[in-house]
Design a protein around this motif. Structure first.
Motif, short mmCIF file in Angstrom:
data_model
loop_
_atom_site.label_atom_id
_atom_site.label_comp_id
_atom_site.label_asym_id
_atom_site.label_seq_id
_atom_site.Cartn_x
_atom_site.Cartn_y
_atom_site.Cartn_z
N PHE A 1 0.82 -1.21 0.00
CA PHE A 1 0.00 0.00 0.00
C PHE A 1 0.86 1.27 0.00
O PHE A 1 0.59 2.23 -0.71
N GLY A 2 1.92 1.26 0.80
CA GLY A 2 2.78 2.44 0.92
C GLY A 2 3.41 2.86 -0.39
O GLY A 2 3.64 4.05 -0.62
N PHE A 3 3.70 1.90 -1.24
CA PHE A 3 4.32 2.25 -2.52
C PHE A 3 3.35 3.00 -3.43
O PHE A 3 3.75 3.91 -4.17
N LEU A 4 2.07 2.63 -3.37
CA LEU A 4 1.07 3.32 -4.19
C LEU A 4 0.82 4.73 -3.68
O LEU A 4 0.61 5.65 -4.47
N VAL A 5 0.84 4.90 -2.36
CA VAL A 5 0.71 6.24 -1.78
C VAL A 5 1.98 7.04 -2.05
O VAL A 5 1.95 8.25 -2.27
N GLY A 6 3.12 6.34 -2.06
CA GLY A 6 4.41 7.01 -2.24
C GLY A 6 4.58 7.72 -3.56
O GLY A 6 5.33 8.70 -3.64
N VAL A 7 3.89 7.27 -4.60
CA VAL A 7 4.03 7.94 -5.89
C VAL A 7 3.52 9.37 -5.82
O VAL A 7 4.02 10.27 -6.52
N ASN A 8 2.53 9.62 -4.96
CA ASN A 8 2.05 10.99 -4.77
C ASN A 8 3.13 11.87 -4.16
O ASN A 8 3.29 13.03 -4.52
N VAL A 9 3.88 11.28 -3.23
CA VAL A 9 4.93 12.03 -2.56
C VAL A 9 6.08 12.31 -3.50
O VAL A 9 6.72 13.36 -3.45
N ILE A 10 6.37 11.37 -4.38
CA ILE A 10 7.42 11.60 -5.38
C ILE A 10 7.06 12.78 -6.26
O ILE A 10 7.91 13.63 -6.58
N MET A 11 5.80 12.87 -6.66
CA MET A 11 5.34 14.02 -7.43
C MET A 11 5.46 15.31 -6.62
O MET A 11 5.85 16.36 -7.14
N MET A 12 5.16 15.22 -5.33
CA MET A 12 5.27 16.38 -4.46
C MET A 12 6.73 16.84 -4.37
O MET A 12 7.03 18.04 -4.39
N MET A 13 7.64 15.88 -4.25
CA MET A 13 9.07 16.20 -4.17
C MET A 13 9.56 16.84 -5.47
O MET A 13 10.38 17.77 -5.45
N LEU A 14 9.07 16.36 -6.60
CA LEU A 14 9.43 16.95 -7.89
C LEU A 14 8.94 18.40 -7.97
O LEU A 14 9.69 19.30 -8.40
N ALA A 15 7.71 18.64 -7.52
CA ALA A 15 7.18 20.00 -7.52
C ALA A 15 7.97 20.90 -6.58
O ALA A 15 8.24 22.07 -6.90
N ALA A 16 8.36 20.37 -5.42
CA ALA A 16 9.14 21.16 -4.46
C ALA A 16 10.52 21.50 -5.04
O ALA A 16 11.06 22.59 -4.80
N THR A 17 11.10 20.58 -5.81
CA THR A 17 12.39 20.85 -6.45
C THR A 17 12.27 21.97 -7.46
O THR A 17 13.11 22.88 -7.52
N ILE A 18 11.21 21.93 -8.26
CA ILE A 18 10.96 23.01 -9.24
C ILE A 18 10.76 24.34 -8.51
O ILE A 18 11.29 25.37 -8.92
N ASN A 19 10.00 24.29 -7.43
CA ASN A 19 9.73 25.51 -6.67
C ASN A 19 11.02 26.10 -6.10
O ASN A 19 11.26 27.31 -6.18
N GLY A 20 11.86 25.25 -5.52
CA GLY A 20 13.11 25.72 -4.94
C GLY A 20 14.05 26.32 -5.97
O GLY A 20 14.79 27.26 -5.68
N ARG A 21 13.99 25.80 -7.19
CA ARG A 21 14.90 26.29 -8.23
C ARG A 21 14.44 27.61 -8.84
O ARG A 21 15.26 28.46 -9.20
N TYR A 22 13.14 27.81 -8.97
CA TYR A 22 12.65 28.96 -9.73
C TYR A 22 11.91 30.02 -8.92
O TYR A 22 11.58 31.08 -9.46
#
Length: 397
Positions: free
Chosen positions: A247-268
């Motif tokens: 179950f955690g892996f399926l929920v984890g994909v949402n967090v990976i997307m969140m981390m990608l968005a946070a990386t974009i935010n931090g850069r720009y």
């Protein structure tokens, strides 16, 4: 406070305590219900209990941190969180579990309200947004790892040990915090605490349309996320027969997307500004909401469709989380603790409402979860667009 990598890690750990407290026991909700011989909807309500206590106690801890400083509030909160975790670990009834979760939330509220305030002390609004993005990258590991750890602990031992883990982690966080983070609020900037002063400060914030617009938009968006968290274990495990350990892996994909968005935010964010990034990011949960409404017309849509729409809804949190808060703080004058408390209370109160609605509407299908998420996403979008368009000047101190 000079930001260093160890400080960011510790702040990320502090910010991650509540996501851990929420997500770590999600895979065990069906098991806890059977263990305590109670209905699964009542165990889901323990999540709403945490959110309600966590929400409304921030109203108190915000002005207290403005009065006595950030460190004392954080340390006290970590101690209380640990006690609540151990109470949950020894729970032998649904009622005792509810009490433990309430105590745990009391401590979590003190910690959560202090972190954005101590980051904002002495920073510009775009620096704040960038720093919070860095912290969110670390914090995002919590909801990514929490269901996986919870599932692993459940497989090896029992659900009680999930709360033992949370209590030990809080004590470790206390030691690291005391060794790493200085006090960020000098005595000359502290506001003497009184209920009258606190009420006046909150009155100023509530009367400001821009502050409350960002706060309300954030609250409804967060309610959509909490609706997913409340209903996802039932939908994935019971309806789609996913193993709790996975179950955690399926929920984890949402967090990976969140981390990608946070990386974009931090850069720009310093180049483009937090308002510009948030203005475009808010369209993603709107699109996800529309797709979720469409899915409710199908009897049994393929699971990947639900996973993808949840990723599209939750992922932008990496940008919108700091964007909502930055917008509110930018219009709040010198009331950092109070505005973070008001925002936190609103977010988690609405989160509790969203989770409660999903529990009340529980009918053995995925429709209550998707319908509640979509409703919250659409309302959040409308409020945000109105707020940005009619933003008012910052409050006077």
């Amino acid at each position: 406070m000079k930001l260093t990598f160890p400080i960011v890690l510790v702040l990320g750990l502090l910010s991650g305590l509540t996501p851990l407290a929420i997500d770590a026991y999600l895979p065990s909700i069906p098991t806890i219900a059977k263990s305590l011989d109670t209905d699964i909807s009542l165990i889901q309500m323990t999540l709403s209990m945490y959110l309600l206590v966590f929400a409304f106690l921030q109203i108190l801890f915000g002005p207290i941190s403005d009065a006595i400083g950030r460190r004392k509030v954080v340390v006290g909160g970590l101690g209380i969180f640990a006690i609540g975790s151990f109470l949950c670990a020894i729970a032998q009834s649904y009622e005792m579990l509810m009490v433990g979760r309430a105590v745990q939330a009391l401590g979590g509220a003190a910690v959560a309200v202090s972190v954005p305030a101590l980051v904002k002390d002495g920073m510009s609004i775009n620096q704040f947004a960038k720093t919070m993005s860095m912290i969110m990258l670390v914090m995002a590991l919590a909801p990514l790892a929490a269901p996986i750890l919870g599932g692993a602990i459940l497989t090896i031992w029992s659900w009680h040990y999930i709360f033992v883990f949370l209590g030990i982690l809080a004590m470790i966080a206390m030691v690291l915090f005391l060794r790493t983070i200085p006090e960020t609020l000098p005595h000359e900037k502290r506001t003497p605490f009184s209920f009258l002063n606190a009420s006046r400060n909150y009155g100023k914030l509530i009367k400001n349309a821009s502050v409350m617009g960002y706060v309300a938009s954030s609250a409804f968006y967060f309610a959509g996320m909490m609706s997913f968290i409340t209903g996802s274990s039932f939908v994935y495990i019971e309806i789609y027969d996913i193993d709790p350990a996975n179950f955690g892996f399926l929920v984890g994909v949402n967090v990976i997307m969140m981390m990608l968005a946070a990386t974009i935010n931090g850069r720009y964010v310093e180049k483009l500004g937090t308002e510009v990034l948030s203005k475009y990011a808010i369209y993603a949960p709107l699109i996800a909401s529309a797709l979720m409404i469409l899915l409710t017309f199908f009897e049994h849509p393929p699971l990947p469709f639900i996973i993808i729409t949840s990723m599209l809804f939750i992922g932008p949190m990496g940008i919108l989380g700091s964007g909502f808060m930055a917008g509110a703080l930018n219009n709040a004058g010198n009331h950092n603790g109070s505005v973070t408390a008001l925002a936190g209370t609103s977010r988690f109160a609405m989160g509790a409402v969203g989770g409660t609605v999903v529990s009340i509407l529980h009918n053995g299908t995925f429709v209550p979860m998707l319908g509640t998420i979509a409703t919250c996403g659409i309302i959040s979008f409308i409020i945000f667009k109105v707020t940005v368009r009619y933003a008012r000047p910052p409050l006077e101190d």
